[in-house]
Scaffold this motif. Structure first.
Motif, PDB file in Angstrom:
ATOM      1  N   GLU A 154      -0.424   9.127   9.438  1.00  0.00           N
ATOM      2  CA  GLU A 154      -1.383   9.786   8.082  1.00  0.00           C
ATOM      3  C   GLU A 154      -2.232   9.091   7.801  1.00  0.00           C
ATOM      4  O   GLU A 154      -3.020   9.391   7.389  1.00  0.00           O
ATOM      5  CB  GLU A 154       0.126   9.469   7.338  1.00  0.00           C
ATOM      6  CG  GLU A 154       1.232  11.027   7.842  1.00  0.00           C
ATOM      7  CD  GLU A 154       2.410  10.674   6.190  1.00  0.00           C
ATOM      8  OE1 GLU A 154       1.608   9.481   5.424  1.00  0.00           O
ATOM      9  OE2 GLU A 154       3.187  11.502   6.786  1.00  0.00           O
ATOM     10  N   ARG A 155      -2.424   7.474   8.565  1.00  0.00           N
ATOM     11  CA  ARG A 155      -3.049   6.942   7.436  1.00  0.00           C
ATOM     12  C   ARG A 155      -3.779   6.691   8.715  1.00  0.00           C
ATOM     13  O   ARG A 155      -4.575   5.385   8.174  1.00  0.00           O
ATOM     14  CB  ARG A 155      -2.001   5.454   7.109  1.00  0.00           C
ATOM     15  CG  ARG A 155      -0.630   6.011   6.511  1.00  0.00           C
ATOM     16  CD  ARG A 155      -0.322   4.932   6.012  1.00  0.00           C
ATOM     17  NE  ARG A 155      -0.962   4.326   4.720  1.00  0.00           N
ATOM     18  CZ  ARG A 155      -0.594   4.482   3.589  1.00  0.00           C
ATOM     19  NH1 ARG A 155      -0.506   5.855   2.792  1.00  0.00           N
ATOM     20  NH2 ARG A 155      -0.994   3.640   2.363  1.00  0.00           N
ATOM     21  N   TRP A 209       4.822  -1.072   3.162  1.00  0.00           N
ATOM     22  CA  TRP A 209       3.769  -1.184   4.398  1.00  0.00           C
ATOM     23  C   TRP A 209       2.323  -1.562   3.838  1.00  0.00           C
ATOM     24  O   TRP A 209       2.428  -0.952   2.683  1.00  0.00           O
ATOM     25  CB  TRP A 209       4.007   0.807   3.923  1.00  0.00           C
ATOM     26  CG  TRP A 209       3.209   1.004   5.578  1.00  0.00           C
ATOM     27  CD1 TRP A 209       1.326   1.197   5.382  1.00  0.00           C
ATOM     28  CD2 TRP A 209       2.816   1.382   6.610  1.00  0.00           C
ATOM     29  NE1 TRP A 209       1.378   1.313   6.487  1.00  0.00           N
ATOM     30  CE2 TRP A 209       1.967   2.175   7.817  1.00  0.00           C
ATOM     31  CE3 TRP A 209       4.415   1.618   7.265  1.00  0.00           C
ATOM     32  CZ2 TRP A 209       1.526   1.869   8.664  1.00  0.00           C
ATOM     33  CZ3 TRP A 209       3.995   2.145   9.043  1.00  0.00           C
ATOM     34  CH2 TRP A 209       2.829   2.650   9.361  1.00  0.00           C
ATOM     35  N   TYR A 268      -0.773  -2.638  11.041  1.00  0.00           N
ATOM     36  CA  TYR A 268      -0.429  -2.538   9.450  1.00  0.00           C
ATOM     37  C   TYR A 268       0.391  -3.717  10.186  1.00  0.00           C
ATOM     38  O   TYR A 268       1.643  -3.789  11.061  1.00  0.00           O
ATOM     39  CB  TYR A 268       1.019  -1.408   9.470  1.00  0.00           C
ATOM     40  CG  TYR A 268      -0.785   0.312   9.977  1.00  0.00           C
ATOM     41  CD1 TYR A 268      -1.144   0.659   8.384  1.00  0.00           C
ATOM     42  CD2 TYR A 268      -0.646   0.617  10.663  1.00  0.00           C
ATOM     43  CE1 TYR A 268      -1.759   1.571   9.071  1.00  0.00           C
ATOM     44  CE2 TYR A 268      -1.268   2.112  10.784  1.00  0.00           C
ATOM     45  CZ  TYR A 268      -2.322   2.351   9.883  1.00  0.00           C
ATOM     46  OH  TYR A 268      -3.213   3.369   9.445  1.00  0.00           O
ATOM     47  N   LEU A 315       4.085   7.639  10.129  1.00  0.00           N
ATOM     48  CA  LEU A 315       3.368   6.833   9.338  1.00  0.00           C
ATOM     49  C   LEU A 315       1.778   6.371   9.073  1.00  0.00           C
ATOM     50  O   LEU A 315       1.138   6.803   8.814  1.00  0.00           O
ATOM     51  CB  LEU A 315       3.990   6.036   7.834  1.00  0.00           C
ATOM     52  CG  LEU A 315       4.898   6.033   7.310  1.00  0.00           C
ATOM     53  CD1 LEU A 315       5.749   5.249   6.846  1.00  0.00           C
ATOM     54  CD2 LEU A 315       4.974   7.087   6.299  1.00  0.00           C
ATOM     55  N   ASP A 327       0.510  -1.132  -0.078  1.00  0.00           N
ATOM     56  CA  ASP A 327       0.095   0.103   0.068  1.00  0.00           C
ATOM     57  C   ASP A 327       0.664   1.186  -0.170  1.00  0.00           C
ATOM     58  O   ASP A 327       0.345   2.339  -0.062  1.00  0.00           O
ATOM     59  CB  ASP A 327      -0.774   0.318   1.330  1.00  0.00           C
ATOM     60  CG  ASP A 327      -1.925  -1.508   0.634  1.00  0.00           C
ATOM     61  OD1 ASP A 327      -2.378  -1.133  -0.562  1.00  0.00           O
ATOM     62  OD2 ASP A 327      -2.475  -2.121   2.023  1.00  0.00           O
ATOM     63  N   LYS A 328       2.421   1.277   0.735  1.00  0.00           N
ATOM     64  CA  LYS A 328       2.953   2.494   0.637  1.00  0.00           C
ATOM     65  C   LYS A 328       4.435   1.565   0.551  1.00  0.00           C
ATOM     66  O   LYS A 328       4.385   0.738   1.023  1.00  0.00           O
ATOM     67  CB  LYS A 328       2.754   3.675   1.576  1.00  0.00           C
ATOM     68  CG  LYS A 328       3.956   4.432   1.658  1.00  0.00           C
ATOM     69  CD  LYS A 328       3.184   5.536   2.722  1.00  0.00           C
ATOM     70  CE  LYS A 328       4.039   6.708   2.765  1.00  0.00           C
ATOM     71  NZ  LYS A 328       3.926   7.866   1.200  1.00  0.00           N
ATOM     72  N   ASP A 379      -1.534  -1.599   5.020  1.00  0.00           N
ATOM     73  CA  ASP A 379      -2.519  -1.286   5.141  1.00  0.00           C
ATOM     74  C   ASP A 379      -3.741  -2.671   5.603  1.00  0.00           C
ATOM     75  O   ASP A 379      -4.347  -3.082   5.096  1.00  0.00           O
ATOM     76  CB  ASP A 379      -3.598  -0.381   5.487  1.00  0.00           C
ATOM     77  CG  ASP A 379      -3.293   1.084   5.090  1.00  0.00           C
ATOM     78  OD1 ASP A 379      -1.974   1.571   5.694  1.00  0.00           O
ATOM     79  OD2 ASP A 379      -2.698   1.865   3.834  1.00  0.00           O
TER      80      ASP A 379
END
Length: 274
Positions: free
Chosen positions: A139-140, A236, A146, A136, A115-116, A238
């Motif tokens: 942010e997410r 990364w 995660y 992060l 996802d990142k 999610d």
């Protein structure tokens, strides 16, 4: 008090639903195709009390993910799942591929989706890495799960493992006083597998980050206590769903899981040499 009762009721109902799902082969297969679910075997709190009895086979665990962390029956080493292969970083420092027949008392796995991605350079220590990762998280969304993978070159990698235990099992914090082993590596290539659990998971797992390491040549690894990253790439994932399978043994059934184990869990995650 009312809010605590509501949350408690929610978890009881949620676990009951998940137990029903896990008992349905069609549902398990459906979950296997869903990369956005963290599948957890037992509670970390059950493990800290001393329930080291494997209750899920490695073969079954692989149906729920291709990346993850955990441990083995009798607390026999640290589990690292990477690219669908399950490895044991043993108490003697060796690493081996584990048979599908071996059983697991505690684990978290998922199917890794990118996802990142991000490059990490010159990360001085474990605290700094968690700081970068927590940016992060903010942010997410700090209320999601995660899973991460970090591949690269490490100037230092400090890990630990645990020797297999014999019954009657002692609580984990007591085991780690005598039977954990430490390994410090320099200039090593490899992969980190890490899990983030949100704050409301404090009764079911360790909150925040928990990471294991395996070397590129698959000969060294363990639970991470410290590190220094030279150059690495972060993947990364999610994950927006959570499933948990509870043990079906008398030892787990008899535990009083309302006891606060936060201090013991903190000790379990700490390098006692410092």
């Amino acid at each position: 008090v009312v809010m605590k009762k509501v949350i408690c009721t929610y978890f009881v109902l949620f676990i009951a639903i998940i137990m029903g799902v896990c008992g349905n082969p069609d549902s398990v297969e459906a979950g296997r195709k869903d990369g956005d679910t963290i599948f957890q075997v037992s509670l970390l709190q059950g493990l800290t009390f001393g329930d080291y009895n494997g209750n899920v086979t490695v073969k079954e665990l692989k149906r729920h993910g291709n990346i993850g962390i955990g441990t083995f029956d009798r607390l026999n080493g640290e589990l690292i799942m990477l690219d669908g292969v399950v490895y044991r970083a043993a108490g003697d420092g060796s690493v081996e591929v584990v048979s599908n027949k071996e059983t697991i008392p505690f684990s978290n796995v998922t199917y890794l989706d990118a996802d990142k991605t991000k490059n990490l350079k010159n990360v001085a220590d474990y605290k700094e890495l968690c700081g970068e990762l927590n940016k992060l998280v903010e942010e997410r969304g700090k209320n999601r799960f995660y899973m991460i993978r970090v591949d690269g070159l490490f100037k230092e990698m400090n890990v630990r493992s645990v020797r297999a235990q014999e019954e009657p099992y002692k609580p984990l914090v007591n085991v780690l006083e005598y039977d954990q082993t430490f390994f410090d590596y320099k200039d090593i290539e490899g992969s980190i597998v890490g899990l983030y659990c949100p704050p409301y998971m404090s009764s079911l797992n360790a909150v925040g980050w928990h990471m294991h390491f395996i070397s590129k040549d698959k000969t060294r690894g363990g639970h991470i206590l410290g590190l220094n990253i030279v150059d690495a790439n972060l993947t990364w994932d999610d994950t927006n769903a959570f499933q948990m399978l509870l043990p079906q043994n008398k030892m787990f059934t008899g535990f009083d899981l309302t006891i606060d184990q936060s201090e013991d869990i903190k000790k379990v995650e700490t390098d006692i040499r410092k």
